[in-house]
Design a protein around this motif. Structure first.
Motif, PDB file in Angstrom:
ATOM      1  N   LEU A  88       0.858  -1.229   0.148  1.00 26.51           N
ATOM      2  CA  LEU A  88      -0.065  -0.042  -0.082  1.00 26.51           C
ATOM      3  C   LEU A  88       0.807   1.126   0.029  1.00 26.51           C
ATOM      4  O   LEU A  88       1.866   1.440   0.786  1.00 26.51           O
ATOM      5  N   ASP A  90       0.319   4.812   1.291  1.00 24.25           N
ATOM      6  CA  ASP A  90      -0.736   5.181   2.397  1.00 24.25           C
ATOM      7  C   ASP A  90      -0.900   6.651   2.130  1.00 24.25           C
ATOM      8  O   ASP A  90      -2.281   7.076   1.770  1.00 24.25           O
ATOM      9  N   LYS A  91       0.308   7.415   1.824  1.00 20.34           N
ATOM     10  CA  LYS A  91       0.251   8.490   1.231  1.00 20.34           C
ATOM     11  C   LYS A  91       1.528   9.229   0.857  1.00 20.34           C
ATOM     12  O   LYS A  91       2.588   8.782   1.439  1.00 20.34           O
ATOM     13  N   GLU A 120       5.767  -0.379   8.091  1.00 22.75           N
ATOM     14  CA  GLU A 120       5.446   0.947   7.730  1.00 22.75           C
ATOM     15  C   GLU A 120       6.690   1.631   7.410  1.00 22.75           C
ATOM     16  O   GLU A 120       7.633   1.533   8.320  1.00 22.75           O
ATOM     17  N   THR A 140       4.602   7.767   2.879  1.00 20.47           N
ATOM     18  CA  THR A 140       4.481   6.571   3.867  1.00 20.47           C
ATOM     19  C   THR A 140       3.959   5.289   3.229  1.00 20.47           C
ATOM     20  O   THR A 140       2.785   5.614   2.245  1.00 20.47           O
ATOM     21  N   ASN A 176      -2.356   5.199  11.734  1.00 19.91           N
ATOM     22  CA  ASN A 176      -2.672   4.898  10.500  1.00 19.91           C
ATOM     23  C   ASN A 176      -3.155   3.439  10.150  1.00 19.91           C
ATOM     24  O   ASN A 176      -4.108   3.702   9.172  1.00 19.91           O
ATOM     25  N   LYS A 177      -2.918   2.579  10.836  1.00 15.06           N
ATOM     26  CA  LYS A 177      -3.461   1.233  10.331  1.00 15.06           C
ATOM     27  C   LYS A 177      -4.905   1.282  10.701  1.00 15.06           C
ATOM     28  O   LYS A 177      -5.865   0.805   9.955  1.00 15.06           O
ATOM     29  N   ARG A 180      -6.859   3.478   8.408  1.00 16.71           N
ATOM     30  CA  ARG A 180      -7.247   2.602   7.048  1.00 16.71           C
ATOM     31  C   ARG A 180      -8.304   1.781   6.993  1.00 16.71           C
ATOM     32  O   ARG A 180      -8.949   1.466   6.129  1.00 16.71           O
ATOM     33  N   ASP A 281      -2.665   9.175  -2.653  1.00 19.49           N
ATOM     34  CA  ASP A 281      -2.802   8.332  -1.682  1.00 19.49           C
ATOM     35  C   ASP A 281      -3.794   7.118  -1.637  1.00 19.49           C
ATOM     36  O   ASP A 281      -4.350   6.992  -2.689  1.00 19.49           O
ATOM     37  N   ASP A 282      -3.669   6.437  -0.659  1.00 21.21           N
ATOM     38  CA  ASP A 282      -4.317   5.064  -0.705  1.00 21.21           C
ATOM     39  C   ASP A 282      -4.357   4.151  -2.042  1.00 21.21           C
ATOM     40  O   ASP A 282      -5.379   4.107  -2.642  1.00 21.21           O
TER      41      ASP A 282
END
Length: 369
Positions: A88, A90-91, A120, A140, A176-177, A180, A281-282
């Motif tokens: 992933l 994340d951003k 991460e 991230t 963050n986890k 998500r 992101d994402d």
């Protein structure tokens, strides 16, 4: 792959068998010498005489994997039994619109949070200007460790924060986890829109009705607007062996670069001027892409606000033998255009859900920057 099978015996049976690591153990600094070695610039140069952001995505992906291998390295092992892959993005938030092609770039990063089998990674990119390095972006990524054949999850070394600051960073990784999970649970593919979102969709629907006819079917485009169905671009890539990783799958950084470039072209076509990336992101890597696959990419403007354009790129592989399509990735990009852009307007219920999803991503990005 046969060679890697033999590495199975080196895998830990449980996480407790692995020595804990500190954040500084995985810290890496890498220089991209665009200023001091002009011969490498060509690969990074775009038509606007600045750096291609797609190339930076490739470099971040490679660095993220390298940082994780550094975190999990065992002194006595010559080769790692782990297969580390990007799960992933994340951003990625940018604080500079333009990356110069004639100044050195520095990447730094380390593992900032660890689960049982996932890590991460926080990375930063800086660019040299007048002798000093100034920030360009923060990223991230979430990486996962798998067995030597990339079939099952594998345990990774635990992480021990050493200071209050590191405790805070680790805690942020945990948050963050959870964020998500929350975002995924509230997905419009699983849950109905909120009352506020339903009102937004209904107001837009009413705004497109032709007042001269008493009909739900007669729709009219409002001024300074574009139908969502007219705000998309498509692309196709043949996945050649040149772009493969050590597991004989297509390199994640290549997929990100191709998706970004289509996203940029979609935003450019829609806004009528050069767009600048604000945030990524994402990005979820749902399925690996095999060598030889036909990769179909679809870029869609799904939300607009003033100068901002939210782009969703859907990536799928097509198997010519079975005639089957499989989604591999969904990418979300936020761009800012030089001029105010038309409002994108959904016509169908499905498009309205895309619109709301785009609005959610845009709102989340605006809170971060």
């Amino acid at each position: 792959m046969q060679e890697r099978k033999a590495l199975h015996t080196l895998l830990a049976k449980q996480q407790e068998d692995l020595p804990p690591r500190r954040m500084k153990d995985s810290y890496l600094e890498v220089i991209l010498p665009l200023g001091s070695q002009p011969e490498i610039r060509e690969k990074y140069l775009n038509v606007y005489n600045s750096v291609r952001f797609g190339r930076i995505l490739e470099d971040l992906d490679s660095l993220g994997v390298l940082i994780c291998y550094t975190h999990t390295k065992q002194e006595m092992q010559q080769r790692s039994p782990l297969s580390i892959v990007t799960a992933l993005v994340d951003k990625i938030n940018l604080c500079q619109k333009i990356i110069r092609p004639d100044c050195d770039i520095k990447f730094t990063g380390n593992v900032s949070w660890v689960g049982k089998t996932s890590m991460e990674v926080r990375m930063h990119m800086l660019q040299q200007h007048d002798g000093d390095y100034s920030p360009v972006l923060d990223a991230t990524f979430v990486m996962v460790a798998r067995d030597p054949e990339n079939k099952r999850p594998a345990f990774v070394n635990p992480l021990i924060p050493e200071s209050p600051e590191e405790e805070e960073i680790f805690k942020q990784g945990e948050l963050n986890k959870l964020k998500r999970i929350e975002f995924s649970t509230a997905s419009l593919l699983k849950m109905a829109p909120t009352a506020e979102e339903r009102n937004i969709v209904h107001d837009m629907f009413l705004n497109t009705l032709d007042t001269r006819t008493v009909s739900f079917r007669s729709r009219k485009l409002p001024p300074s607007s574009v139908w969502m169905e007219d705000a998309k671009l498509k692309g196709l890539e043949i996945c050649h062996p040149e772009e493969r990783n050590i597991f004989n799958r297509i390199f994640g950084g290549f997929l990100m670069r191709k998706a970004y470039e289509l996203g940029w072209a979609t935003a450019c076509s829609y806004g009528g001027s050069r767009p600048f990336i604000v945030s990524v992101d994402d990005i979820m890597f749902q399925k690996p892409v095999e060598v030889g696959s036909l990769l179909l990419l679809s870029g869609q403007v799904c939300y607009t606000e003033k100068n901002y354009i939210q782009i969703r790129v859907h990536s799928e592989v097509y198997n010519a033998n079975t005639k089957e399509h499989h989604t591999t990735n969904i990418f979300h990009f936020t761009f800012i255009s030089e001029n105010e852009v038309p409002q994108v307007v959904p016509k169908t219920y499905g498009e309205s859900m895309l619109y709301l999803d785009g609005k959610r991503h845009f709102t989340a990005v605006m809170k971060e920057i």
